[in-house]
Design an enzyme around this catalytic site. Structure first.
Site, PDB file in Angstrom:
ATOM      1  N   CYS A   1      -6.308   0.340 -20.571  1.00 52.22           N
ATOM      2  CA  CYS A   1      -6.084   1.737 -20.954  1.00 52.22           C
ATOM      3  C   CYS A   1      -7.311   2.464 -21.490  1.00 52.22           C
ATOM      4  O   CYS A   1      -7.630   3.543 -20.992  1.00 52.22           O
ATOM      5  CB  CYS A   1      -4.962   1.801 -21.982  1.00 52.22           C
ATOM      6  SG  CYS A   1      -3.372   1.362 -21.273  1.00 52.22           S
TER       7      CYS A   1
HETATM    8  N1  LIG Z   1      -0.672  -1.765 -20.445  1.00 52.10           N
HETATM    9  C1  LIG Z   1      -0.663  -1.030 -21.543  1.00 52.10           C
HETATM   10  O1  LIG Z   1      -0.999  -1.495 -22.629  1.00 52.10           O
HETATM   11  C2  LIG Z   1      -0.237   0.408 -21.483  1.00 52.10           C
HETATM   12  C3  LIG Z   1       0.074   1.063 -22.683  1.00 52.10           C
HETATM   13  C4  LIG Z   1       0.465   2.391 -22.629  1.00 52.10           C
HETATM   14  C5  LIG Z   1       0.519   3.066 -21.426  1.00 52.10           C
HETATM   15  N2  LIG Z   1       0.193   2.414 -20.278  1.00 52.10           N
HETATM   16  C6  LIG Z   1       0.293   3.156 -19.024  1.00 52.10           C
HETATM   17  O2  LIG Z   1       1.528   2.814 -18.407  1.00 52.10           O
HETATM   18  C7  LIG Z   1       1.382   2.755 -16.976  1.00 52.10           C
HETATM   19  C8  LIG Z   1       1.734   1.382 -16.479  1.00 52.10           C
HETATM   20  O3  LIG Z   1       0.820   0.467 -17.060  1.00 52.10           O
HETATM   21  P1  LIG Z   1       1.036  -1.107 -16.951  1.00 52.10           P
HETATM   22  O4  LIG Z   1      -0.050  -1.733 -17.751  1.00 52.10           O
HETATM   23  O5  LIG Z   1       2.446  -1.421 -17.242  1.00 52.10           O
HETATM   24  O6  LIG Z   1       0.731  -1.298 -15.396  1.00 52.10           O
HETATM   25  P2  LIG Z   1       0.914  -2.633 -14.532  1.00 52.10           P
HETATM   26  O7  LIG Z   1      -0.127  -2.556 -13.484  1.00 52.10           O
HETATM   27  O8  LIG Z   1       0.992  -3.828 -15.422  1.00 52.10           O
HETATM   28  O9  LIG Z   1       2.356  -2.446 -13.869  1.00 52.10           O
HETATM   29  C9  LIG Z   1       2.655  -1.479 -12.910  1.00 52.10           C
HETATM   30  C10 LIG Z   1       3.817  -2.027 -12.076  1.00 52.10           C
HETATM   31  O10 LIG Z   1       4.233  -1.022 -11.158  1.00 52.10           O
HETATM   32  C11 LIG Z   1       4.581  -1.659  -9.936  1.00 52.10           C
HETATM   33  N3  LIG Z   1       4.540  -0.681  -8.845  1.00 52.10           N
HETATM   34  C12 LIG Z   1       3.469  -0.122  -8.248  1.00 52.10           C
HETATM   35  N4  LIG Z   1       3.863   0.741  -7.295  1.00 52.10           N
HETATM   36  C13 LIG Z   1       5.214   0.730  -7.290  1.00 52.10           C
HETATM   37  C14 LIG Z   1       6.218   1.403  -6.527  1.00 52.10           C
HETATM   38  N5  LIG Z   1       5.871   2.263  -5.575  1.00 52.10           N
HETATM   39  N6  LIG Z   1       7.496   1.148  -6.804  1.00 52.10           N
HETATM   40  C15 LIG Z   1       7.843   0.268  -7.774  1.00 52.10           C
HETATM   41  N7  LIG Z   1       6.954  -0.409  -8.523  1.00 52.10           N
HETATM   42  C16 LIG Z   1       5.649  -0.173  -8.287  1.00 52.10           C
HETATM   43  C17 LIG Z   1       3.534  -2.761  -9.801  1.00 52.10           C
HETATM   44  O11 LIG Z   1       3.949  -3.761  -8.887  1.00 52.10           O
HETATM   45  C18 LIG Z   1       3.450  -3.257 -11.243  1.00 52.10           C
HETATM   46  O12 LIG Z   1       4.364  -4.299 -11.498  1.00 52.10           O
HETATM   47  C19 LIG Z   1      -0.060   3.186 -16.711  1.00 52.10           C
HETATM   48  O13 LIG Z   1      -0.082   4.562 -16.494  1.00 52.10           O
HETATM   49  C20 LIG Z   1      -0.776   2.847 -17.993  1.00 52.10           C
HETATM   50  O14 LIG Z   1      -1.922   3.645 -18.209  1.00 52.10           O
HETATM   51  C21 LIG Z   1      -0.165   1.097 -20.280  1.00 52.10           C
END
Ligand SMILES: NC(=O)c1ccc[n+]([C@@H]2O[C@H](COP(=O)([O-])OP(=O)(O)OC[C@H]3O[C@@H](n4cnc5c(N)ncnc54)[C@H](O)[C@@H]3O)[C@@H](O)[C@H]2O)c1
Length: 436
Positions: free
Chosen positions: A262
Site C-alpha cells: 500500500c
Molecule cells: N493489503 C492491505 O494491507 C490493504 C489495506 C488497505 C487497503 N488495501 C487496498 O485494498 C485493495 C485490495 O488489496 P489486497 O491487498 O486485498 O489485494 P490482493 O491482491 O491481496 O487481493 C485481491 C484479490 O482480488 C482477486 N481478483 C482480481 N480480479 C478479480 C475479479 N475480476 N473478480 C474477482 N476477484 C478478483 C484476486 O484474485 C485477489 O485474490 C487494494 O486496492 C489495496 O490498495 C489493501
C-alpha cells in the site's frame, strides 16, 4: 465479497463473525478452493481459526461466479487489487472489469443493491470511472436500481483481523442517503467513530492516511541519515521529539524504509493525481525518493565494515515487508538482495512466514529453516524486519558471523548493543553512531 485478498477475506470473516451472511467470490479458483476448505490463503494471526468458525456456522460461503455472489446479496463489496502502472499512477483495469461484470449482473435483477468500493481508488474514481461503467453495463441509473458508496479499508497486514474487528474509524463516502442507511446498519455494532463524507473525500482520506504515515517514516530516515554523519543516535532524537503532545510518536522510527502493497503504491498514485491536476507534488516525490534510496544505506555500511562483497555470504533476517505476514510486496529485502547479488555476494535468507513467497522472487538464493542455520557460515547479517523473534535471540548466535557484523535495519537489538559488543560483535544500524 468480490476479491478474497487481504482486504476481502478479512472483511468477509469480520462481517460474518458479526452475524451477517457473507458470500465470497474470487477469480482465482485455487484460492476459492482453499477458502472453502477453511485454509487461509494468507498468513494472518487468528484468521484461519475464525474462517473455519464462520464456515462451520454457515455464515460464510463460497460461490464460483460473480453473478452467484451478487444474486443473494444486498451489499456487494469490491475488494480487488488496484496496483500501480509503470508511471506510478493507479491501474484501474481490474476494478473496471469487475464493475463491467457486476453491471451485467445488475441488469437482470429487480432488487436494489448497494455496491461498496472498498479497494483503494484515487479521488474521483468512483464517480467518474466506476459509476459510468456500472450504469452502462446495467442499463440502470446509479441511485435508482442500485446505489454506490466508498468504504476505504485501513487494516494493517500482520494484525489484519484485529484491525478489521476493531478499526480506529470507519469512513463511508456517500452519493445518496439510502446507501448511508445500509452502511450505518452494517457497521452499527462497530464501536468506533464513523466518518460520513462524499465519495471523493472518502477516497482522499485513504490516500492521505497512507501518505502521512509514509512521510513520517521518510522524515525519520532523513534525520537518521544526517544523524549518521553527525555521530548522533537518531532514536534518542526521535524518542524525545515524539513526546511532544502535538505529535504521535508512532512511525518516527528510522530504518530501511517502508514497503508493503500500500504505502509505495498509494503515495505514487497520489503524486500522480497531483500531477494530473497540474500540481507538482514535491514532498510526496521526496518521500518516495528517499524510501527508494534507504536500503542503499545498509549496503554502504556493509561495505564500510567488510570491504568488497564479491564472494561474501550475507544473511538477511526477515524477508517479508514486515513481521507477522508472508507478504513480500514492496519488501525492502527485495532491493537489498538485488544489490547484494549485483555485487557478487551470496545471500541466505530467513523468515518465519515468507520464505515460500520470497523463493518465487529469488529462486537462486539460499533459504534457512532457522536463524542459526541462516547465520552459520555467513560473513555478516542484515536484520530487515522488526520481528520479535530477532529481538529475543540469544545474541551468542551472532558469534558465528565471519566479520562479526550485524546491521540492525530496524533497531530491534539496540537494547542489546553493549552485550553484543562485549562479545566482539560489530553492531551497526541506521542512525546508530559508529563506535570510535
Ligand atoms: N493489503 C492491505 O494491507 C490493504 C489495506 C488497505 C487497503 N488495501 C487496498 O485494498 C485493495 C485490495 O488489496 P489486497 O491487498 O486485498 O489485494 P490482493 O491482491 O491481496 O487481493 C485481491 C484479490 O482480488 C482477486 N481478483 C482480481 N480480479 C478479480 C475479479 N475480476 N473478480 C474477482 N476477484 C478478483 C484476486 O484474485 C485477489 O485474490 C487494494 O486496492 C489495496 O490498495 C489493501
Amino acid at each position: 465479497m468480490v476479491g478474497l485478498g487481504y482486504v476481502g477475506l478479512v472483511t468477509a470473516v469480520t462481517l460474518a463473525k458479526k452475524g451477517n451472511e457473507v458470500t465470497c467470490y474470487d477469480i482465482d479458483a485455487a484460492k476459492l478452493d482453499m477458502v472453502a476448505r477453511g485454509d487461509s490463503p494468507i498468513s494472518e494471526k487468528g484468521l484461519e481459526e475464525e474462517l473455519k468458525a464462520v464456515l462451520a456456522a454457515g455464515k460464510l460461503s463460497i460461490v464460483r461466479s460473480l453473478a452467484d455472489a451478487v444474486n443473494d446479496s444486498e451489499v456487494v463489496f469490491i475488494c480487488v487489487g488496484t496496483p500501480s502502472k509503470p508511471d506510478g499512477s493507479i491501474d484501474l483495469s481490474g476494478i473496471i472489469s469487475v464493475a463491467q461484470e457486476l453491471g451485467e449482473t445488475l441488469r437482470v435483477s429487480d432488487e436494489h443493491r448497494t455496491v461498496v468500493v472498498k479497494s483503494s481508488v484515487v479521488p474521483g474514481t468512483t464517480d467518474k470511472r466506476i459509476c459510468p461503467v456500472l450504469e452502462e453495463s446495467s442499463g440502470k441509473k446509479c441511485g435508482d436500481g442500485f446505489g454506490v458508496c466508498v468504504n476505504p479499508e485501513f487494516l494493517r497486514e500482520g494484525s489484519a483481523l484485529e484491525d478489521g474487528l476493531h478499526p480506529d474509524r470507519i469512513v463511508i463516502g456517500l452519493m445518496n442517503s439510502e446507501e448511508g442507511v445500509v452502511m450505518q446498519g452494517l457497521y452499527d455494532s462497530f464501536d468506533c467513530p464513523k466518518v460520513v463524507v462524499d465519495t471523493k473525500t472518502a477516497e482522499m482520506i485513504k490516500y492521505v492516511s497512507n501518505a502521512l504515515l509514509a512521510t513520517k517514516i521518510s522524515f525519520a530516515n532523513e534525520i537518521a541519515n544526517i544523524c549518521d554523519k553527525l555521530g548522533i543516535d537518531v532514536d534518542n532524537v526521535m524518542g524525545a521529539v515524539g513526546l511532544d503532545s502535538r505529535l504521535n510518536p508512532k512511525f518516527l522510527r528510522a530504518g530501511l524504509g517502508f514497503g508493503g502493497s500500500c504505502f509505495p503504491k498509494d503515495v505514487s498514485a497520489l503524486a500522480a493525481v497531483g500531477r494530473e491536476v497540474g500540481y507538482e507534488p514535491k514532498l510526496l516525490d521526496a518521500v518516495l525518493k528517499l524510501n527508494d534510496w534507504q536500503p542503499t544505506r545498509a549496503i554502504q555500511i556493509l561495505k564500510e565494515e567488510v570491504g568488497t562483497l564479491s564472494g561474501k555470504r550475507i544473511t538477511i533476517l526477515g524477508l517479508a515487508f514486515k513481521p507477522g505476514t508472508d507478504d513480500m510486496r514492496g519488501s525492502r529485502a527485495i532491493p537489498i538482495i538485488a544489490s547484494l547479488l549485483d555485487e557478487g555476494a551470496k545471500v541466505i535468507g530467513f523468515d518465519p512466514l515468507a520464505s515460500d513467497n520470497a523463493r518465487k522472487l529469488f529462486p537462486d538464493i539460499d533459504y534457512a529453516a532457522s536463524v542459526s542455520e541462516a547465520l552459520e557460515g555467513s560473513d555478516a547479517c542484515i536484520i530487515q524486519t522488526d520481528d520479535v523473534i530477532f529481538a529475543e535471540l540469544d545474541i551468542k548466535e551472532f558469534k558465528v558471523l565471519g566479520s562479526g557484523l550485524v546491521i540492525d535495519g530496524r533497531r530491534v537489538l539496540a537494547h542489546k548493543r553493549g552485550e553484543l559488543e562485549s562479545l566482539g560483535i560489530i553492531y551497526r544500524g541506521i542512525g546508530v553512531p559508529k563506535r570510535a
